[in-house]
Design a protein around this motif. Structure first.
Motif, mmCIF file in Angstrom:
data_model
loop_
_atom_site.group_PDB
_atom_site.id
_atom_site.type_symbol
_atom_site.label_atom_id
_atom_site.label_comp_id
_atom_site.label_asym_id
_atom_site.label_seq_id
_atom_site.Cartn_x
_atom_site.Cartn_y
_atom_site.Cartn_z
ATOM 1 N N ILE A 1 33.255 25.311 -26.668
ATOM 2 C CA ILE A 1 32.485 24.140 -27.091
ATOM 3 C C ILE A 1 31.030 24.337 -26.733
ATOM 4 O O ILE A 1 30.698 25.130 -25.854
ATOM 5 N N GLY A 2 30.177 23.628 -27.428
ATOM 6 C CA GLY A 2 28.756 23.748 -27.171
ATOM 7 C C GLY A 2 27.986 23.114 -28.298
ATOM 8 O O GLY A 2 28.528 22.845 -29.362
ATOM 9 N N PHE A 3 26.708 22.890 -28.060
ATOM 10 C CA PHE A 3 25.865 22.302 -29.094
ATOM 11 C C PHE A 3 25.628 23.310 -30.209
ATOM 12 O O PHE A 3 25.814 24.500 -30.001
ATOM 13 N N PRO A 4 25.196 22.817 -31.369
ATOM 14 C CA PRO A 4 24.856 23.748 -32.441
ATOM 15 C C PRO A 4 23.763 24.710 -31.967
ATOM 16 O O PRO A 4 22.947 24.354 -31.120
ATOM 17 N N MET B 1 29.580 26.802 -23.883
ATOM 18 C CA MET B 1 28.401 27.620 -24.173
ATOM 19 C C MET B 1 27.157 26.758 -24.006
ATOM 20 O O MET B 1 27.047 25.683 -24.603
ATOM 21 N N LEU B 2 26.219 27.228 -23.185
ATOM 22 C CA LEU B 2 25.015 26.457 -22.930
ATOM 23 C C LEU B 2 23.797 27.326 -23.192
ATOM 24 O O LEU B 2 23.850 28.541 -23.028
ATOM 25 N N ASP B 3 22.718 26.691 -23.579
ATOM 26 C CA ASP B 3 21.483 27.408 -23.815
ATOM 27 C C ASP B 3 20.727 27.468 -22.490
ATOM 28 O O ASP B 3 20.333 26.436 -21.952
ATOM 29 N N ALA B 4 20.535 28.667 -21.964
ATOM 30 C CA ALA B 4 19.914 28.800 -20.647
ATOM 31 C C ALA B 4 18.479 28.286 -20.633
ATOM 32 O O ALA B 4 17.955 27.903 -19.595
#
Length: 350
Positions: A54-57, A132-135
Motif C-alpha cells: 500500500i502507498g500513495f500514488p 511504500m513511503l516517499d522518503a
C-alpha cells in the motif's frame, strides 16, 4: 478537583471512542439487505504467502512491482473499472510470495466509499503489509496510512491485547485485573460495555491496556499484522536523513530508481513472513532440493504430513529429520516435532 474533571473527561473520551468504533464497523460491514453481490475484487490466493503493498500514488509501487516480480508491464495495467488488481509473484528461497498492489486504499476507504471496502477485505487477508513511503516527504504519509488502516481494524506491528473477555447470560459484570491499570477503570469498562449493549460479562486485564485495546477486544474482528515501512527514493535525500529512517523500527530504505538495497528488503520480508523451507527425502535417495515445501515458522511434522497428503498423518510411523531442529542427524521424531528452516524430512509409514 482537577482529577475529578480529568476522570470525567476520560470517561467521556472512552465512550466516544466506543461509539465511533461501533459506527465505523457499521459503515464497513456491507448491509445485509443490499444485493450488490455482482462486483468482486477478490484475487485468488496463490503461492505460499501474500503481501499487500500500500502507498500513495507515485511513490514507486509500480516500479517496485516490476523490479521484484516477473510480471513487468502487466503489473501496471490496472483496470479500475472492473476492480481487479493484478498480483505479481516474488520467487525467493523457493517460495512464491504473492505481491498485491492495492489501488488507492487512501481515498476515503475507511468511510466505506467506493471500492475501499473491497480493497480492505483483501488487505485483511494478507500476511504482511509493505507500506511504500516517499522518503522525501518525511513522516506525513506514514501517519496518514497508519490512521487509515487503524480505522478499518488493521493493527500494525502490535500483538493482540492480553485481555480475557467473555459475555455471559447473567450475573452482571465480573471485573478483575492482574496489574494496576492506569488507563482503564471498572466504571469505564462498564460504560463501554453498555455502549455495546453487553451487561453480563467476565473481564480480566492481564496487562495495562488502553480503552482502545479493550474496544478492540469487544469488537473482536481486528487483524494484527506485521508491517514493513519501505522508504523509497532515498537517493534524493541527505545521508543523515537516510540514516535516521534506516534506524526507525520496522523500516527499510530503498531506491527503486537506482536499485539500492532491494535484496536486504527481501531478507527482511522473509523474516516478517515467518516462512520456512523444508525438503523431503525418499528412502535410499538424495533429498529433493528442487521442490521445497513452504510452511509457517513453528510448523510440526504433523503439519508437513497434511501438506504432503491428507491421509499421510494416519499412516505415520515416525520421521527422520536432518537439520538445525535436531540434536543429531538423522533424528527419529514423532508428529509433534517442530521443524526449522531448511530441514530435510523422510517420513516412514506404518
Amino acid at each position: 478537583v482537577a482529577t475529578k474533571y480529568y476522570l470525567a473527561t476520560e470517561y467521556h473520551l472512552g465512550l466516544l471512542k466506543a461509539k465511533l468504533a461501533k459506527y465505523r464497523a457499521q459503515l464497513l460491514e456491507p448491509s445485509k439487505s443490499a444485493g450488490a453481490k455482482g462486483e468482486g475484487f477478490d484475487v485468488m490466493k496463490s503461492g505460499d504467502a501474500r503481501v499487500a503493498l500500500i502507498g500513495f500514488p507515485s511513490v514507486g509501487k509500480s516500479t517496485f512491482l516490476s523490479l521484484m516480480t516477473a510480471t513487468a508491464s502487466e503489473a501496471a495495467s490496472y483496470e479500475f473499472t472492473t476492480l481487479t488488481c493484478i498480483p505479481g509473484v516474488i520467487e525467493y528461497n523457493g517460495a512464491n510470495i504473492q505481491l498485491l498492489d492495492l489501488p488507492g486504499i487512501i481515498e476515503g476507504a475507511s468511510q466505506g466509499k467506493g471500492r475501499g471496502r473491497q480493497v480492505i477485505a483483501v488487505a485483511r487477508t494478507a500476511d504482511v503489509v509493505i507500506m511504500m513511503l516517499d522518503a522525501t516527504k518525511g513522516d506525513v504519509q506514514r501517519k496518514l496510512l497508519e490512521k487509515e488502516l487503524e480505522s478499518v481494524g488493521i493493527r500494525l506491528n502490535r500483538s493482540k491485547p492480553n485481555i480475557y473477555f467473555k459475555p455471559k447470560k447473567g450475573g452482571g459484570l465480573s471485573y478483575n485485573s492482574m496489574v494496576p491499570l492506569t488507563m482503564c477503570s471498572e466504571k469505564l469498562v462498564q460504560l463501554i460495555l453498555h455502549e455495546y449493549k453487553i451487561f453480563n460479562a467476565e473481564v480480566l486485564f492481564r496487562e495495562d491496556s488502553t480503552p482502545d485495546d479493550f474496544i478492540d477486544v469487544i469488537v473482536g474482528n481486528r487483524v494484527y499484522m506485521p508491517c514493513l515501512y519501505v522508504y523509497n527514493k532515498v537517493d534524493q535525500i541527505s545521508i543523515e536523513e537516510v540514516d535516521r529512517l534506516a534506524h526507525e523500527p520496522h523500516s527499510v530504505v530503498i531506491s527503486c530508481g537506482m536499485k539500492l538495497n532491494l535484496d536486504f528488503l527481501l531478507e527482511r520480508l522473509w523474516e516478517y513472513l515467518a516462512l520456512i523451507c523444508l525438503y523431503t527425502k525418499k528412502r535410499g535417495e538424495r533429498p529433493d532440493f528442487s521442490d521445497a515445501i513452504i510452511m509457517r515458522r513453528g510448523a510440526s511434522v504433523e503439519h508437513v504430513c497434511h501438506r504432503i497428503h491428507r491421509t499421510l498423518a494416519s499412516q505415520f510411523k515416525y520421521a527422520l529429520v536432518w537439520g538445525t531442529s535436531t540434536k543429531f542427524d538423522p533424528q527419529r521424531v514423532g508428529l509433534t516435532h517442530i521443524m526449522e528452516h531448511e530441514d530435510v524430512i523422510q517420513i516412514v509409514k506404518k
